[in-house]
Design an enzyme around this catalytic site. Structure first.
Site, PDB file in Angstrom:
ATOM      1  N   TRP A   1     -11.621  13.152 -41.276  1.00 26.34           N
ATOM      2  CA  TRP A   1     -10.978  11.864 -40.991  1.00 26.34           C
ATOM      3  C   TRP A   1     -11.547  11.246 -39.719  1.00 26.34           C
ATOM      4  CZ3 TRP A   1      -8.238   9.888 -36.863  1.00 26.34           C
ATOM      5  CH2 TRP A   1      -7.556   8.684 -37.082  1.00 26.34           C
ATOM      6  N   HIS A   2     -11.869  12.084 -38.745  1.00 25.52           N
ATOM      7  CA  HIS A   2     -12.338  11.564 -37.462  1.00 25.52           C
ATOM      8  C   HIS A   2     -13.755  11.009 -37.527  1.00 25.52           C
ATOM      9  CE1 HIS A   2      -8.823  13.664 -35.816  1.00 25.52           C
ATOM     10  NE2 HIS A   2      -8.954  12.862 -34.786  1.00 25.52           N
ATOM     11  N   GLY A   3     -14.515  11.396 -38.515  1.00 27.30           N
ATOM     12  CA  GLY A   3     -15.856  10.838 -38.606  1.00 27.30           C
ATOM     13  C   GLY A   3     -16.704  11.543 -39.645  1.00 27.30           C
TER      14      GLY A   3
ATOM     15  N   PHE B   1     -13.068   5.441 -35.156  1.00 25.80           N
ATOM     16  CA  PHE B   1     -12.554   6.242 -36.252  1.00 25.80           C
ATOM     17  C   PHE B   1     -11.754   5.394 -37.236  1.00 25.80           C
ATOM     18  CE2 PHE B   1     -12.468   9.359 -32.602  1.00 25.80           C
ATOM     19  CZ  PHE B   1     -13.755   9.807 -32.869  1.00 25.80           C
TER      20      PHE B   1
END
Length: 482
Positions: free
Chosen positions: A322-324, A482
């Site tokens: 999810w963060h990248g 993000f």
């Protein structure tokens, strides 16, 4: 446009508040905030304003269909179709290029890797909309009949771009009816100014010192002194908390100014006594999202320890992703999975057997070390740079322990770093609460001190932040990407 800009503070926000105050009807107030929210988003990402509106419409239709066909197979079909569309759009913009690169390195992709621009805030508002539709399916809330309210929920400029991830059921009543009194306005202004100061005076300064201590580039990282490498790790640890919690503070403060009540997103995570405790305190809206909409539906801890560990693996792989769309984020998520699984299996039980003082000290030290090295992985999308950073910390690059430049940098900023560390603890909050209680007990000195703290401090912080922002270049929040 960002919260920490003179344009937002002295033009956009006052104009929004004046417009909002002109109307007494809730419908007109909502239209006012909606128009300002769309303007705010288009300022940051004009090409993708239409995408945000389309995403809101897809989930508005999906939730309506689920509500209409509740309890039938059509509701399930509507849910699957809605999630497929939402996650498909997010996946295309955020992960298509990454997976194309993976396939290309494996020889399974022959064409050029597409360069897709990531729309600002798409991870946050997509998860908000998913939580809305999922809650409608679970029966926690009813689908909203008004597309305007769903669009407002999606685009609220307070939190649309970088969170917290707000659930519809938490502000459903606020969307329908809300009032703002002098106390909530005062609290909102104070919270906003505190967050603004965190960002402009502390987080941005941490970033500047970090650039001097550990310049970007693998050759520069490999040549820094051991002490500078550790200083850089600590500065990034401070920066990312102060930066992200500042955004959440400002979002919560902005909400209070117009009657919206958002949940806390941070609870002094660096005081945690375990990694499990850390993730109950850090980015609370994200961790609870994965708990409620991924971990529990997978079975949670109800199907035995093996299934529980597997569910945790899925959650933390997704949390990292999810963060990248980079290997370091996936590694970072799996890194936390390992320690959370170890704690679940036996480590927390070991801590419980120790005397409380020893357990607290050992737990905090252990958690600090795990989180510290976690941020090293998180910071560098190039894993070779993360490896070079760790090597420099332990002198494995043949680097010296310290030098004159490192010593001077530390001496010049030691008081500032101490202030940043204090800002990561509840000391200031507890002091304010103590003064308030004393003032209520009719202690003249404490009443005076509390009034100064409550009335003058926001103005002082706003003034200092303004000075810091004059002539400053664009300073986006870390979590914007993000």
């Amino acid at each position: 446009m960002v919260f920490s800009s003179l344009l937002f503070i002295y033009i956009f926000l006052p104009a929004n508040l004046v417009c909002y105050a002109l109307f007494s009807d809730i419908r007109k107030k909502n239209i006012c905030i909606l128009l300002f929210s769309l303007l705010f988003y288009s300022w940051s990402s004009p090409m993708y304003l239409l995408l945000l509106i389309i995403m809101a419409f897809i989930n508005y239709i999906g939730a309506g269909a689920i509500d209409k066909y509740r309890g039938t197979s059509k509701a399930v079909i509507a849910l699957v179709a809605d999630l497929t569309a939402s996650l498909g759009i997010l996946g295309y913009f955020k992960y298509f290029g990454f997976f194309a690169g993976v396939l290309k390195s494996a020889g399974a992709w022959q064409g050029a890797i597409p360069q897709i621009v990531l729309p600002v805030g798409i991870s946050f508002y997509t998860f908000q909309l998913i939580s809305y539709v999922a809650d409608v399916y679970k029966g926690s809330i009813r689908a909203d009949k008004s597309f305007g309210r769903v669009l407002l929920y999606t685009s609220l400029f307070h939190q649309c771009i970088a969170g917290p991830i707000v659930r519809y059921k938490d502000i459903a009543n606020d969307l329908m009816e809300r009032k703002t009194d002098i106390n909530s306005m005062s609290d909102g202004i104070s919270r906003f100014c505190m967050g603004l100061a965190k960002k402009t005076l502390l987080a941005n300064s941490c970033a500047s010192i970090l650039d001097m201590a550990v310049p970007e580039g693998i050759s520069q990282i490999s040549s820094v002194t051991i002490l500078a490498a550790w200083l850089g790790g600590i500065l990034y640890m401070l920066q990312i908390y102060l930066d992200f919690s500042a955004y959440s503070d400002m979002a919560i403060g902005l909400g209070k100014m117009t009657g919206f009540h958002y949940r806390e997103n941070f609870n002094y995570p660096y005081t945690a006594r375990s990694v499990t405790d850390f993730w109950r305190r850090w980015h609370i809206s994200l961790s609870t999202f994965f708990r409620d909409y991924v971990y529990i539906p997978l079975g949670g801890n109800r199907k035995g320890i093996v299934r529980q560990i597997f569910n945790m693996l899925v959650v933390w792989a997704l949390t990292g992703l999810w963060h990248g769309a980079d290997y370091n984020f996936v590694l970072w998520g799996l890194y936390y999975f390992v320690f959370l699984a170890i704690e679940k299996l036996f480590l927390l039980k070991c801590f419980e057997r120790l005397p409380d003082a020893v357990s607290a000290a050992a737990g905090r030290l252990y958690t600090f070390i795990i989180v510290f090295f976690g941020w090293v992985i998180f910071r560098f999308t190039d894993l070779s740079m993360a490896g070079a950073m760790v090597k420099s910390m332990f002198g494995l690059n043949g680097n010296r322990f310290t030098n004159l430049e490192t010593n001077t940098l530390i001496l010049n900023n030691i008081i500032f770093i101490a202030v940043c560390i204090l800002a990561c603890t509840p000391i200031v909050k507890k002091t304010a609460a103590w003064l308030k209680n004393k003032s209520c007990s009719e202690s003249i000195c404490c009443t005076y001190a509390y009034n100064v703290l409550n009335i003058l401090l926001p103005g002082i912080l706003l003034f200092l932040s303004t000075i810091a922002l004059i002539g400053n270049s664009y300073n986006p929040f870390i979590y914007f990407r993000f």
